[in-house]
Design an enzyme around this catalytic site. Structure first.
Site, PDB file in Angstrom:
ATOM      1  N   LYS A 121      37.761  23.085   6.714  1.00 18.96           N
ATOM      2  CA  LYS A 121      36.627  22.188   6.958  1.00 18.96           C
ATOM      3  C   LYS A 121      36.191  21.475   5.694  1.00 18.96           C
ATOM      4  O   LYS A 121      35.711  20.354   5.739  1.00 18.96           O
ATOM      5  CB  LYS A 121      35.434  22.991   7.492  1.00 18.96           C
ATOM      6  CG  LYS A 121      35.656  23.562   8.878  1.00 18.96           C
ATOM      7  CD  LYS A 121      34.339  24.066   9.408  1.00 18.96           C
ATOM      8  CE  LYS A 121      34.499  24.897  10.650  1.00 18.96           C
ATOM      9  NZ  LYS A 121      33.261  25.578  10.991  1.00 18.96           N
ATOM     10  N   LYS A 217      43.058  26.199  18.854  1.00 19.55           N
ATOM     11  CA  LYS A 217      42.020  26.860  19.661  1.00 19.55           C
ATOM     12  C   LYS A 217      40.953  25.872  20.093  1.00 19.55           C
ATOM     13  O   LYS A 217      40.740  24.847  19.445  1.00 19.55           O
ATOM     14  CB  LYS A 217      41.401  28.017  18.869  1.00 19.55           C
ATOM     15  CG  LYS A 217      40.539  27.576  17.719  1.00 19.55           C
ATOM     16  CD  LYS A 217      39.649  28.708  17.246  1.00 19.55           C
ATOM     17  CE  LYS A 217      38.669  28.158  16.223  1.00 19.55           C
ATOM     18  NZ  LYS A 217      37.571  29.009  15.890  1.00 19.55           N
ATOM     19  N   LYS A 220      34.319  24.078  18.697  1.00 19.18           N
ATOM     20  CA  LYS A 220      33.218  23.126  18.852  1.00 19.18           C
ATOM     21  C   LYS A 220      33.186  22.083  17.752  1.00 19.18           C
ATOM     22  O   LYS A 220      32.496  21.094  17.865  1.00 19.18           O
ATOM     23  CB  LYS A 220      31.878  23.844  18.991  1.00 19.18           C
ATOM     24  CG  LYS A 220      31.485  24.749  17.880  1.00 19.18           C
ATOM     25  CD  LYS A 220      30.295  25.588  18.339  1.00 19.18           C
ATOM     26  CE  LYS A 220      30.104  26.805  17.468  1.00 19.18           C
ATOM     27  NZ  LYS A 220      29.364  27.859  18.128  1.00 19.18           N
TER      28      LYS A 220
HETATM   29  P1  TYM Z   1      31.172  31.145  15.452  1.00 24.86           P
HETATM   30  O1  TYM Z   1      29.770  30.843  15.843  1.00 24.86           O
HETATM   31  O2  TYM Z   1      32.029  30.030  14.962  1.00 24.86           O
HETATM   32  O3  TYM Z   1      31.910  31.826  16.644  1.00 24.86           O
HETATM   33  C1  TYM Z   1      31.353  32.953  17.282  1.00 24.86           C
HETATM   34  C2  TYM Z   1      32.434  33.916  17.715  1.00 24.86           C
HETATM   35  O4  TYM Z   1      33.293  33.262  18.663  1.00 24.86           O
HETATM   36  C3  TYM Z   1      34.639  33.421  18.279  1.00 24.86           C
HETATM   37  N1  TYM Z   1      35.386  32.236  18.812  1.00 24.86           N
HETATM   38  C4  TYM Z   1      36.338  32.302  19.741  1.00 24.86           C
HETATM   39  N2  TYM Z   1      36.873  33.331  20.373  1.00 24.86           N
HETATM   40  C5  TYM Z   1      37.859  33.076  21.255  1.00 24.86           C
HETATM   41  N3  TYM Z   1      38.324  31.850  21.570  1.00 24.86           N
HETATM   42  C6  TYM Z   1      37.822  30.762  20.931  1.00 24.86           C
HETATM   43  N4  TYM Z   1      38.293  29.554  21.220  1.00 24.86           N
HETATM   44  C7  TYM Z   1      36.776  30.965  19.973  1.00 24.86           C
HETATM   45  N5  TYM Z   1      36.044  30.150  19.166  1.00 24.86           N
HETATM   46  C8  TYM Z   1      35.208  30.944  18.465  1.00 24.86           C
HETATM   47  C9  TYM Z   1      34.586  33.537  16.751  1.00 24.86           C
HETATM   48  O5  TYM Z   1      35.693  34.199  16.211  1.00 24.86           O
HETATM   49  C10 TYM Z   1      33.335  34.346  16.544  1.00 24.86           C
HETATM   50  O6  TYM Z   1      33.579  35.732  16.658  1.00 24.86           O
HETATM   51  N6  TYM Z   1      30.607  33.170  10.930  1.00 24.86           N
HETATM   52  C11 TYM Z   1      30.463  33.401  12.364  1.00 24.86           C
HETATM   53  C12 TYM Z   1      29.040  33.747  12.749  1.00 24.86           C
HETATM   54  C13 TYM Z   1      28.471  34.858  11.949  1.00 24.86           C
HETATM   55  C14 TYM Z   1      28.756  36.246  12.106  1.00 24.86           C
HETATM   56  C15 TYM Z   1      27.996  36.900  11.101  1.00 24.86           C
HETATM   57  C16 TYM Z   1      29.553  36.956  12.998  1.00 24.86           C
HETATM   58  C17 TYM Z   1      27.588  34.749  10.910  1.00 24.86           C
HETATM   59  N7  TYM Z   1      27.318  35.977  10.422  1.00 24.86           N
HETATM   60  C18 TYM Z   1      28.040  38.300  10.964  1.00 24.86           C
HETATM   61  C19 TYM Z   1      29.597  38.345  12.845  1.00 24.86           C
HETATM   62  C20 TYM Z   1      28.866  38.987  11.843  1.00 24.86           C
HETATM   63  C21 TYM Z   1      30.866  32.150  13.100  1.00 24.86           C
HETATM   64  O7  TYM Z   1      30.806  31.064  12.577  1.00 24.86           O
HETATM   65  O8  TYM Z   1      31.180  32.328  14.384  1.00 24.86           O
END
Ligand code: TYM
Length: 356
Positions: A121, A217, A220
């Site tokens: 990104k 994948k 968003k």
């Molecule tokens: P984020 O908000 O991008 O995504 C949330 C969770 O969704 C999963 N994910 C997917 N799983 C399956 N298929 C897909 N197409 C798909 N797209 C996204 C991501 O792997 C994630 O588990 N950094 C994290 C948020 C966060 C966090 C944390 C998570 C901040 N602090 C502490 C756990 C613990 C994030 O950006 O996820």
């Protein structure tokens, strides 16, 4: 209020545009896991709202999209009355930002530069420093509560590895020697990724693909939106998106992720929406049901109809959630979690010499 049980912690960034990849890949498995495991574990389900604008967003929509996450969890079946499940906003617990700063000072510039998500990104235009040290805040999110298990998709596993690294580094540097051979750790180190996978089973790492480009994948941050089914999509437009999903020239419905990624993705999506409708089907059963079908248009119509039906049901559930109950849950979890997080922060402040 100190959690007496081991902690499972996870979060999904605040966004009004939650898509079926997030829903089926992360949210639904998390909610189901929380329901199953809350007898033995404290479940911290938080909204990483400070992580929501590491890349530019429309800030006039942020407040509502934060609440929307909580609504989506509720519509997905989160029991708000379960006292072992904590639902809170990262920004309401200032210890997250404070610990992140302290950890920043023990994190290498090179270490952060190697994070693949930043490399992906951050290469587009002028990236923010927030995007650069995003994994440090994520480490703080996890370490404040001593979480041992952190269910995330595999795009986040590098950040989880970093969390383990920084926790171990801090423990080595600041672990307190109690007597000749006993150290008290500063942080609880989350389990290694391999053990996380064993614990959460195959739900973790499930990857719904983009409909237009099934090699990548569903994400968003994809600008066009044509390959993504959002939970807020009008069922008719979602129907159209499925009908125009990319397939292949093989001309037979089969589950072959390598050569037929588009069709395989549709088979997965069909299975998931059926499961959401309460049907006990496996991917294998869906594959067998349509195996060899040679008219992709007919197959797509089945998937499109059922996805549209799923959206309609989900949107009805979402419209019916109890807003007040959600706000009350957030307020009470935030009160409790501030106590837990501040205890950890206090310990760290002492360790680094900010307190006596
Ligand atoms: P984020 O908000 O991008 O995504 C949330 C969770 O969704 C999963 N994910 C997917 N799983 C399956 N298929 C897909 N197409 C798909 N797209 C996204 C991501 O792997 C994630 O588990 N950094 C994290 C948020 C966060 C966090 C944390 C998570 C901040 N602090 C502490 C756990 C613990 C994030 O950006 O996820």
């Amino acid at each position: 209020m100190k959690p007496s049980k081991p902690v499972i912690l996870t979060g999904v960034r605040a966004n009004n545009n939650i898509h079926i990849g997030n829903y089926f890949g992360a949210i639904l498995p998390i909610i189901n896991m929380a329901k199953r495991r809350s007898d033995e574990y404290d479940i911290n389900l938080f909204i990483p709202d400070l992580h929501s604008f590491t890349t530019p967003i429309d800030h006039s929509k942020l407040y509502d999209s934060i609440l929307n996450n909580a609504r989506v969890y509720t519509a997905a079946g989160l029991p708000l009355d379960n006292s072992s499940i904590h639902l809170y906003r990262q920004s309401r617990i200032s210890a997250h930002s404070e610990l992140a700063w302290i950890l920043d000072c023990f994190t290498g510039f090179g270490e952060m530069s190697r994070m693949t998500q930043f490399k992906d990104k951050g290469s587009k235009g002028d990236a923010s420093v927030g995007l650069f040290n995003y994994p440090v805040l994520m480490a703080a999110d996890i370490l404040l509560y001593g979480a041992t298990y952190v269910p995330v998709g595999d795009d986040q596993t590098q950040h989880l590895e970093f969390t383990r690294d920084i926790a171990e580094r801090m423990n080595r540097k600041f672990g307190e020697r109690m007597n000749y051979d006993k150290f008290v750790d500063l942080f609880i180190v989350p389990k290694p990724v391999i053990q996380q996978h064993q614990f959460f089973g195959k739900d973790q790492g499930l990857r719904i693909k983009d409909l237009v480009n099934p090699a990548k994948k569903m994400s968003k941050s994809d600008e066009s939106g044509k390959g993504i089914i959002f939970l807020s999509d009008d069922p008719k437009s979602a129907h159209k998106k499925i009908m125009s999903a990319t397939t292949d020239s093989i001309g037979k419905v089969q589950y072959d992720k390598e050569n037929q990624p588009g069709i395989s993705n549709l088979l997965e999506i069909l299975t998931l929406v059926r499961q959401d409708a309460g049907r006990e089907v496996t991917l294998e059963q869906t594959v067998n049901e349509y195996f060899g079908m040679d008219r992709y248009g007919d197959f797509k119509r089945i998937v499109a109809d059922e996805v549209a039906e799923f959206l309609e049901n989900f949107q009805n559930r979402l419209a019916a959630v109890d807003e007040r109950a959600i706000e009350e849950k957030l307020a009470s979890s935030e009160k409790d979690m501030n106590v837990v997080a501040n205890e950890t922060l206090y310990r760290v402040q002492k360790a680094v010499g900010l307190r006596k």
